[in-house]
Motif scaffolding. Structure first.
Motif: not given
Length: 198
Positions: A74-95
């Motif tokens: 929640a803390t990371v997401k709150a700071v992201e929102a403050k800067y208008g950032l969209t969080e990106i997480i992957w679906d497939v990790d190439s390793q």
């Protein structure tokens, strides 16, 4: 490309090369810490300093953020929102960050479906070698690499989580025509020393 702020500040020509190659430059924190173990002030500093470093290097103001190691709360997401950032997480990790072979990286890309995101890095030689084969494999399935946009990210919820300059590509249908002789792309930037982990 998701850049650490410390490298954007030290190597601004690499950020410019990414922009010149048509890439969007995203925020990947300043020093790649475990953000979920930090205070809100530290998370804010990591994100804000990277926003400034990328903008100063000519990369514009990032709209996308990929948290180091894919760790978020929640803390990371709150700071992201403050800067208008969209969080990106992957679906497939190439390793690729973990020493995956070229064949293994190509196989990982083979698991992608329409709208999914793959995590890849620009510093492993095996990743660079895999790019033409990945492009051919996607084309054979009527898919191609596309850019991650804040709107697209909102439509494609993440299913897993994220070193230096890092590439993540979303695949999509209805690919543009391929120019003759083009078999794939490689990053125009090189990270000086890769960080550990995704």
């Amino acid at each position: 490309m998701f850049n650490e702020g410390q490298y954007a500040a030290s190597y601004p020509a690499q950020v410019k090369a990414q922009v010149d190659a048509g890439m969007w430059v995203g925020n990947h924190s300043y020093t790649h810490p475990h953000l979920t173990q930090q205070t809100q002030a530290t998370v804010d500093s990591e994100i804000s300093r990277t926003q400034q470093a990328i903008a100063s290097a000519g990369g514009g103001t990032p709209k996308l953020f990929r948290p180091p190691y894919g760790e978020t709360n929640a803390t990371v997401k709150a700071v992201e929102a403050k800067y208008g950032l969209t969080e990106i997480i992957w679906d497939v990790d190439s390793q690729d960050w973990n020493g995956a072979s070229t064949d293994a990286i190509v196989a990982a890309a083979g698991r992608l479906t329409n709208g999914q995101i793959i995590l890849m890095h620009d510093w492993p030689a095996n990743t660079v070698a895999a790019i033409p084969r990945i492009a051919q494999g996607l084309a054979a399935r009527n898919l191609c690499a596309g850019m991650i946009s804040p709107r697209r990210a909102a439509q494609s919820p993440p299913t897993a989580a994220a070193t230096v300059a890092v590439a993540a590509a979303v695949v999509r249908r209805r690919c543009p025509p391929v120019r003759s002789g083009v078999t794939g792309t490689t990053s125009t930037s090189r990270s000086p020393v890769p960080a550990t982990g995704p």
